[in-house]
Design a protein around this motif. Structure first.
Motif, mmCIF file in Angstrom:
data_model
loop_
_atom_site.group_PDB
_atom_site.id
_atom_site.type_symbol
_atom_site.label_atom_id
_atom_site.label_comp_id
_atom_site.label_asym_id
_atom_site.label_seq_id
_atom_site.Cartn_x
_atom_site.Cartn_y
_atom_site.Cartn_z
ATOM 1 N N ALA A 1 -6.320 5.971 -8.530
ATOM 2 C CA ALA A 1 -6.631 4.547 -8.349
ATOM 3 C C ALA A 1 -5.356 3.757 -8.593
ATOM 4 N N GLN A 2 -4.883 3.057 -7.574
ATOM 5 C CA GLN A 2 -3.581 2.416 -7.710
ATOM 6 C C GLN A 2 -3.597 0.941 -7.356
ATOM 7 N N THR A 3 -2.577 0.255 -7.873
ATOM 8 C CA THR A 3 -2.368 -1.153 -7.541
ATOM 9 C C THR A 3 -0.870 -1.394 -7.470
ATOM 10 N N LEU A 4 -0.436 -2.310 -6.611
ATOM 11 C CA LEU A 4 0.995 -2.590 -6.453
ATOM 12 C C LEU A 4 1.421 -3.737 -7.349
ATOM 13 N N CYS A 5 2.554 -3.556 -8.019
ATOM 14 C CA CYS A 5 3.112 -4.601 -8.893
ATOM 15 C C CYS A 5 4.473 -5.030 -8.357
ATOM 16 N N LYS A 6 4.803 -6.306 -8.548
ATOM 17 C CA LYS A 6 6.139 -6.785 -8.186
ATOM 18 C C LYS A 6 7.151 -6.242 -9.180
ATOM 19 N N LYS A 7 8.233 -5.690 -8.641
ATOM 20 C CA LYS A 7 9.285 -5.155 -9.508
ATOM 21 C C LYS A 7 10.232 -6.268 -9.945
ATOM 22 N N ILE A 8 10.806 -6.111 -11.113
ATOM 23 C CA ILE A 8 11.851 -7.026 -11.569
ATOM 24 C C ILE A 8 13.051 -6.853 -10.636
ATOM 25 N N GLY A 9 13.522 -7.936 -10.047
ATOM 26 C CA GLY A 9 14.668 -7.867 -9.143
ATOM 27 C C GLY A 9 14.299 -7.645 -7.692
ATOM 28 N N GLY B 1 -9.967 8.199 6.788
ATOM 29 C CA GLY B 1 -9.231 6.968 6.506
ATOM 30 C C GLY B 1 -9.990 5.983 5.650
ATOM 31 N N GLU B 2 -11.302 5.909 5.796
ATOM 32 C CA GLU B 2 -12.094 4.984 4.987
ATOM 33 C C GLU B 2 -13.532 5.485 4.891
ATOM 34 N N MET B 3 -13.994 5.670 3.660
ATOM 35 C CA MET B 3 -15.383 6.085 3.424
ATOM 36 C C MET B 3 -16.192 4.816 3.212
ATOM 37 N N ARG B 4 -16.607 4.205 4.316
ATOM 38 C CA ARG B 4 -17.132 2.842 4.253
ATOM 39 C C ARG B 4 -18.652 2.743 4.293
ATOM 40 N N VAL C 1 -10.975 17.670 1.398
ATOM 41 C CA VAL C 1 -11.183 16.362 2.023
ATOM 42 C C VAL C 1 -10.458 15.286 1.228
ATOM 43 N N PHE C 2 -9.656 14.487 1.920
ATOM 44 C CA PHE C 2 -9.009 13.320 1.317
ATOM 45 C C PHE C 2 -9.679 12.066 1.880
ATOM 46 N N GLY C 3 -9.903 11.073 1.029
ATOM 47 C CA GLY C 3 -10.525 9.839 1.508
ATOM 48 C C GLY C 3 -10.095 8.648 0.686
ATOM 49 N N THR C 4 -10.503 7.450 1.109
ATOM 50 C CA THR C 4 -10.162 6.228 0.383
ATOM 51 C C THR C 4 -11.420 5.390 0.136
ATOM 52 N N LEU C 5 -11.366 4.628 -0.949
ATOM 53 C CA LEU C 5 -12.399 3.643 -1.270
ATOM 54 C C LEU C 5 -11.711 2.414 -1.839
ATOM 55 N N HIS C 6 -12.368 1.264 -1.722
ATOM 56 C CA HIS C 6 -11.780 0.029 -2.253
ATOM 57 C C HIS C 6 -12.272 -0.215 -3.685
ATOM 58 N N THR C 7 -12.005 0.743 -4.560
ATOM 59 C CA THR C 7 -12.370 0.591 -5.971
ATOM 60 C C THR C 7 -11.098 0.508 -6.810
ATOM 61 N N THR C 8 -11.219 -0.050 -8.030
ATOM 62 C CA THR C 8 -10.019 -0.351 -8.808
ATOM 63 C C THR C 8 -9.724 0.638 -9.932
ATOM 64 N N THR D 1 -7.257 -3.751 -1.115
ATOM 65 C CA THR D 1 -6.499 -3.845 0.130
ATOM 66 C C THR D 1 -5.035 -4.178 -0.181
ATOM 67 N N GLY D 2 -4.116 -3.478 0.476
ATOM 68 C CA GLY D 2 -2.702 -3.746 0.269
ATOM 69 C C GLY D 2 -2.133 -3.126 -0.989
ATOM 70 N N SER D 3 -2.797 -2.102 -1.525
ATOM 71 C CA SER D 3 -2.314 -1.477 -2.761
ATOM 72 C C SER D 3 -1.484 -0.228 -2.507
ATOM 73 N N GLY D 4 -1.265 0.107 -1.240
ATOM 74 C CA GLY D 4 -0.428 1.264 -0.913
ATOM 75 C C GLY D 4 -1.191 2.564 -0.773
ATOM 76 N N LYS D 5 -2.520 2.481 -0.583
ATOM 77 C CA LYS D 5 -3.326 3.705 -0.447
ATOM 78 C C LYS D 5 -2.857 4.536 0.747
ATOM 79 N N SER D 6 -2.619 3.877 1.883
ATOM 80 C CA SER D 6 -2.220 4.601 3.100
ATOM 81 C C SER D 6 -0.898 5.329 2.895
#
Length: 494
Positions: A397-405, A335-338, A356-363, A264-269
């Motif tokens: 499969a994505q995750t958000l990282c804090k950027k320097i600055g 939006g979510e394959m739940r 078909v495009f879909g999302t899952l909460h996998t890492t 959740t909050g990784s920028g999938k949308s």
């Protein structure tokens, strides 16, 4: 002080300020044009700038992208403002009354914004301008560049900026009944009923011309709470996200399943939205989206797009997905394959000639394949492996990282299903997928650790932040060491 005030202060009786989509603000004086700022403005930026100085009813017509005329006073100076939309473009002209040259019909405009009635809406908690009171906090959040606004009973409001929580110290502590009143003013009736029954609900809220917000309202031990996630009105394009050619090639498939995954909050949308927008610009097809709630709003470009919201336009993801097959789609976004039923129908839809495009909460990509197969009973898993081997085309499969600055950037693991990967899925050897991905870099595949290392090497992300986001931390630490990079592991848990 409104942002346009600095420009209006410079305006003289014989001059005119021109705000035009895709151009810098200009000052017209005696036939000559002079740039007032070194910044191009989009329609999505012009509208909120004008709404900041507009009277109540003019804000409504501006948000609806309709021609609008109003007056604005700054000190002892009064100006006339005319907003003229032309499709996705818009022009605004600001001048002091009495200016001899006609402001493209300003002097002839008979109907003023004040004569336009405010449309009826759900009951609202009164605020200045007749807006729901929560909008004041949402505007503040927007101006601060925050991604989320958190309201918790008996706490001050908090916002998330670049991944970190920050308390709004100037705001008062909100008791439970105050939050309940703020939220009730914007809560759709069906969501109110759902909240009464389950004590949580999701819906979308929009401030015209500013942004949309995905809202979750919940009950905890302190009372009512809510989280507002900002969804920008302006779609971030695939080019702006830096998606590779290999990833964009997925948008040209005629059939198959493409998954965007992450916590959740990784920028999938945002990524999914960019892919749909890219298709909208590059293809001439019919796209159906099924969302809960609708987040980014797509306008027709080259494609026809129908956006359906669960609990508003349809009962469930599976119902809408089943119905979509009778609605002549080329591309379907789930939006979510739940649940099992939704996943099963999505795989079947991808097999029968739809993209078909879909999302899952996998890492990771491999865990995504495992998750889908594990959803099915043991006696069906062999069949679903065979179907998935032929229908699955890609996993991001994505995750958000804090950027320097400041800011955030996505690290993305990319899997494309070639013949080798398809054989592993068919044979149930999912654990071997990362090894094949490592040898297929030339095809555009990338493991999460490699993506994180690339961000560290480009000095976009600190080694410590990348290590926190790594799934295989031991392997990532070894990769850093091999590159001569060190990471401070103090206080970190493997």
């Amino acid at each position: 002080m409104a942002q346009l005030d600095k420009l209006i202060e410079r305006l003289q009786p014989s001059q005119e300020i021109i705000l035009e989509s895709g151009k810098t603000p200009m000052l017209s004086s005696d036939g000559s044009m002079k740039a007032m700022l070194n910044q191009q403005l989009s329609t999505q930026q012009i509208v909120p700038l004008l709404q900041e100085i507009a009277p109540v009813n003019a804000k409504v017509t501006l948000g609806q992208r309709k021609s609008t005329r109003f007056e604005y006073s700054l000190g002892d100076k009064t100006v006339v403002v005319l907003f003229s939309p032309q499709g996705d473009q818009a022009t605004a002209k600001i001048a002091i009354p009495g200016y001899e040259e006609d402001l493209v019909g300003i002097s002839a405009a008979k109907s003023t914004a004040e004569s336009v009635p405010v449309p009826a809406a759900v009951p609202r908690t009164a605020a200045s301008g007749g807006e729901p009171e929560i909008n004041a906090l949402l505007r503040k959040m927007f101006q601060m560049g925050a991604s989320d606004l958190h309201l918790t009973s008996s706490h001050k409001p908090l916002v998330r900026i670049h991944g970190d929580m920050r308390e709004l110290t100037e705001e008062p502590v909100l008791p439970a009944d105050r939050i309940k009143a703020l939220v009730s003013a914007i809560l759709p009736s069906h969501n109110a009923a759902q909240f009464q029954e389950t004590h949580d609900t999701d819906f979308a809220h929009e401030i015209a011309g500013l942004a949309r917000f995905r809202v979750n309202v919940f009950l905890d031990r302190l009372g009512t709470g809510a989280v507002f996630r900002q969804i920008p009105m302006e779609i971030v394009t695939a080019e702006q996200l830096g998606l590779t050619k290999e990833v964009l090639d997925l948008c040209f498939l005629s059939k198959g399943l493409v998954l965007v995954t992450g916590p959740t909050g990784s920028g999938k949308s945002t990524t999914l939205c960019a892919l749909v927008d890219y298709i909208n610009r590059q293809r001439k097809d019919h796209i159906i989206t099924i969302e809960d709630p609708i987040e980014f709003v797509h306008s027709k470009k080259n494609c026809l797009i129908n956006q359906r919201e669960v609990h508003v336009h349809t009962r469930s993801f599976s119902n809408a997905l089943r119905a979509a097959l009778r609605e002549d789609p080329d591309i379907v976004l789930v939006g979510e394959m739940r649940d099992l039923e939704t996943i099963a129908i999505a795989v079947e839809t991808a097999e029968t000639g739809h993209l078909v495009f879909g999302t899952l909460h996998t890492t990771t990509a491999a865990s995504t394949v495992d998750r889908i197969i594990d959803q099915f009973p043991a006696d069906r898993q062999s069949q679903i492996r065979t179907m998935l081997a032929s229908s699955l085309k890609g996993v991001l499969a994505q995750t958000l990282c804090k950027k320097i600055g400041g800011g955030r950037v996505a690290a993305m693991e990319v899997l494309f299903v070639n013949s080798a990967i398809a054989n592993l899925i068919r044979e149930g050897k999912i654990y071997q997928i990362p090894s094949v991905m490592q040898t297929a870099k030339g095809q555009g595949m990338m493991l999460l650790n490699e993506s994180l290392l690339k961000l560290v090497a480009e000095k976009q992300v600190a080694p410590e932040e990348a290590y926190r986001k790594a799934i295989d931390k031991q392997g990532f630490a070894a990769m850093l060491k091999q590159k001569g990079l060190s990471v401070n592991l103090t206080g970190m848990i493997d």
